[in-house]
Design a protein around this motif. Structure first.
Motif: not given
Length: 225
Positions: A75, A90, A92, A163, A222, A224
């Protein structure tokens, strides 16, 4: 006899004078011959000029090679160049989700892919767009266009609890959607929308994500991709 005496004296004087003349002539000739035999002094040899010193140019500096490693799952959070809003991204599995928020009434969620070289182009509602480049896995630098305005931004790698966070719920018949950016300094910027109407969001507990809205406890988690 009286007349011969002076005559002899005169003759003797003439002979002596001739002897002196002959002697001087002989000495002068020898002197001239002696000077003539001396060889002139050899001219001094000119000093040899030293060759000009040559300068060796330093080898050209080589630019660092671009990173070819995989895009990390991480992040990033930071501020716009004009310090009017915050931006969080973010990453991923080669995907990205970003959030632009001014903490008052302007926000945008954006999504898209991240290329192997770290470049990304994310899009959101109403023509919102974010373009950025990840450098050495530590920082994202780019621009974000929201509401007809363009903002340059820099987002550094975030370490928890820094974040991007999000919470959704229905409270008293109203749909709540909240977004928060926790900056590396600990500062929070967020917007809570009630049925699509944005306003400044209350702060979350960074260690748990818990936030109280209209008397109800919600948990921001959080985000993602």
């Amino acid at each position: 006899m009286k007349r011969s005496g002076p005559l002899l004296t005169l003759v003797a004087g003439l002979l002596f004078a001739l002897f002196l003349l002959a002697l001087n002539a002989t000495t002068g000739t020898r002197g001239a011959s002696s000077y003539g035999e001396e060889s002139p002094a050899a001219p001094a040899a000119p000093a040899s000029a030293s060759p000009p010193a040559t300068r060796t140019a330093p080898p050209p500096s080589q630019s660092p090679s671009p990173s070819t490693g995989p895009v990390p799952d991480a992040g990033y959070a930071g501020r716009t160049d004009d310090d009017s809003a915050s931006v969080a991204v973010s990453l991923r599995d080669g995907r990205a989700i970003a959030y632009f928020c001014d903490g008052r009434n302007k926000e945008s969620w954006l999504k898209g892919d991240v290329k192997a070289d770290g470049t990304m182009k994310l899009t959101g509602r109403d023509g919102a767009e974010l373009t950025g480049t990840l450098t050495a896995g530590e920082r994202i630098r780019g621009t974000v266009d929201v509401g007809g305005a363009r903002h340059g931004f820099t987002a550094d790698k975030a370490v928890k609890p820094s974040g991007l966070y999000r919470a959704t719920a229905t409270v008293r018949g109203a749909k709540l959607v909240g977004g928060w950016i926790v900056l590396p300094s600990g500062r929070q910027v967020g917007i809570l929308a009630r049925d699509g109407k944005p306003s400044a969001a209350p702060a979350i507990d960074p260690s748990t994500g818990v936030v109280t809205v209209d008397g109800r406890r919600l948990t921001a988690r959080p985000v993602a991709p």
